[in-house]
Design a protein around this motif. Structure first.
Motif, short mmCIF file in Angstrom:
data_model
loop_
_atom_site.label_atom_id
_atom_site.label_comp_id
_atom_site.label_asym_id
_atom_site.label_seq_id
_atom_site.Cartn_x
_atom_site.Cartn_y
_atom_site.Cartn_z
N LYS A 149 0.53 -1.07 -0.02
CA LYS A 149 0.39 -0.06 -0.39
C LYS A 149 1.06 1.17 0.24
CE LYS A 149 -3.57 -2.02 -0.23
NZ LYS A 149 -4.91 -2.09 -0.46
N LEU A 171 -8.62 6.01 -4.91
CA LEU A 171 -9.97 5.10 -3.44
C LEU A 171 -10.83 3.95 -4.22
CD1 LEU A 171 -11.50 8.65 -2.84
CD2 LEU A 171 -10.70 6.82 -1.10
N LEU A 172 -10.60 3.24 -5.57
CA LEU A 172 -11.15 2.42 -6.42
C LEU A 172 -10.13 0.92 -6.25
CD1 LEU A 172 -12.74 4.59 -9.18
CD2 LEU A 172 -13.49 3.27 -8.01
N ARG A 173 -8.78 1.53 -6.26
CA ARG A 173 -7.95 0.43 -6.41
C ARG A 173 -6.87 0.04 -5.23
NH1 ARG A 173 -9.43 -2.44 -10.68
NH2 ARG A 173 -10.34 -1.48 -12.74
N ILE A 178 -6.54 2.28 -1.82
CA ILE A 178 -7.31 2.36 -0.15
C ILE A 178 -9.02 1.87 -0.39
CG2 ILE A 178 -7.57 3.84 1.85
CD1 ILE A 178 -4.84 2.96 1.63
N THR A 179 -9.50 0.85 -0.40
CA THR A 179 -10.75 0.58 -0.15
C THR A 179 -11.48 0.73 0.68
OG1 THR A 179 -10.41 -1.89 -0.51
CG2 THR A 179 -10.57 -0.70 -2.52
N GLN A 180 -12.90 1.11 0.97
CA GLN A 180 -13.80 1.49 2.67
C GLN A 180 -13.89 0.16 3.17
OE1 GLN A 180 -17.50 2.66 2.01
NE2 GLN A 180 -18.40 2.96 3.35
N SER A 181 -13.86 -0.97 1.97
CA SER A 181 -13.95 -2.38 3.25
C SER A 181 -12.86 -2.53 3.46
CB SER A 181 -14.22 -3.61 1.89
OG SER A 181 -13.01 -4.04 1.00
N GLN A 182 -11.42 -2.04 3.38
CA GLN A 182 -9.97 -2.85 3.76
C GLN A 182 -9.81 -2.39 5.59
OE1 GLN A 182 -7.50 -2.85 0.31
NE2 GLN A 182 -7.51 -4.80 0.89
N ILE A 186 -11.53 1.18 6.61
CA ILE A 186 -12.57 2.28 5.86
C ILE A 186 -12.16 3.73 6.35
CG2 ILE A 186 -13.00 2.15 8.81
CD1 ILE A 186 -15.92 3.08 7.39
N TYR A 232 -9.70 5.16 3.49
CA TYR A 232 -10.76 5.78 2.82
C TYR A 232 -11.22 6.51 2.54
CZ TYR A 232 -14.87 4.90 -0.29
OH TYR A 232 -15.90 5.44 -1.31
#
Length: 201
Positions: free
Chosen positions: A41, A92-94, A96-100, A102, A105
Motif C-alpha cells: 500500500k 480510492l478505487l484501487r 484504499i478501499t472502504q472494505s479494507q 475505512i 478511505y
C-alpha cells in the motif's frame, strides 16, 4: 531565516501529507495488517501520490502549461488540481478501499473533497493555500484517529500545531499567499475531514 522558511515549504509539501497520514495510521492502528500488505500500500501510494504528480509537473512545464512548481496563478492550478482529483479517485478505487481500511478511505475522500474545493476556488480566481489545506487536513485526521483508537498523541498534535504555524509563516514570508488565502486553506482542509467523521468514528 529565508532558507529555513523555504525549506519548511518543501519538507512539508502537500504531496507528502497523504502518505504521512497513511504511515501514521499503520503505526498506531491496533488492527493486525500483514507487513507485505502495508508495504504494498505504501509503495503504491508513494508512486501515485508523490512520484506521478512530480512527473506530471515536469510534463506540464515542458508543454508550457505551467511556469513553476509554485503555481503562482489560479489558471496554472486548474489542470494540476484536476489531474490530482483523478489520481485520488484511482487511489480510492484501487488502493484504499472502504472494505479494507475505512478510516483511510474516508481520509482520502476528504482529500478529494478538499482538492475539488481548491479547484473550484481556482476557477473562481481565488488561490487558497494548498500547503495549509494539506497540513490542516492531516492535523484533523490525526485528532479524530486518536479519538477513534483511544490513544494519547497530544505531543504529536502539539508538534503538528507548531508545524502548521511554521508552514503558514513560511507561505507569508515567501509572499506565496496572504492571510485570507491561508485561512481559507485551513478551513478547506479541516472541514471535509471533520464532516466525514460521522461515517467512520
Amino acid at each position: 531565516m529565508d532558507r529555513i522558511l523555504k525549506s519548511i515549504s518543501f519538507i512539508f509539501h502537500p504531496l507528502l501529507m497523504p502518505l504521512v497520514g497513511v504511515v501514521f495510521y499503520f503505526l498506531v492502528s491496533p488492527r493486525f495488517t500483514p507487513e507485505e500488505i502495508i508495504y504494498a500500500k505504501l509503495i503504491s501510494l508513494a508512486i501515485l501520490t508523490v512520484l506521478l504528480p512530480i512527473l506530471i509537473y515536469f510534463l506540464l512545464k515542458t508543454l508550457g502549461k505551467i511556469q513553476s512548481i509554485y503555481l503562482k496563478t489560479t489558471n496554472e492550478r486548474i489542470l494540476p488540481l484536476t489531474l490530482n482529483c483523478i489520481i485520488i479517485l484511482i487511489v480510492l478505487l484501487r488502493i484504499i478501499t472502504q472494505s479494507q481500511f475505512i478510516e483511510l478511505y474516508f481520509f482520502f475522500v476528504g482529500i478529494l473533497i478538499s482538492t475539488m474545493a481548491c479547484l473550484i476556488l481556482a476557477i473562481l480566481k481565488f488561490k487558497a493555500s494548498i500547503h495549509m489545506i494539506a497540513i490542516s487536513g492531516l492535523f484533523m485526521f490525526l485528532i479524530v484517529l486518536s479519538i477513534h483508537f483511544n490513544i494519547n498523541i497530544n505531543d504529536i498534535l502539539a508538534l503538528m500545531s507548531i508545524i502548521m504555524g511554521a508552514v503558514a509563516t513560511s507561505r507569508l514570508h515567501l509572499k506565496a499567499h496572504n492571510y485570507k488565502e491561508l485561512i481559507m486553506g485551513f478551513f478547506v482542509g479541516v472541514m471535509p475531514q471533520l464532516i466525514l467523521v460521522t461515517y467512520w468514528l
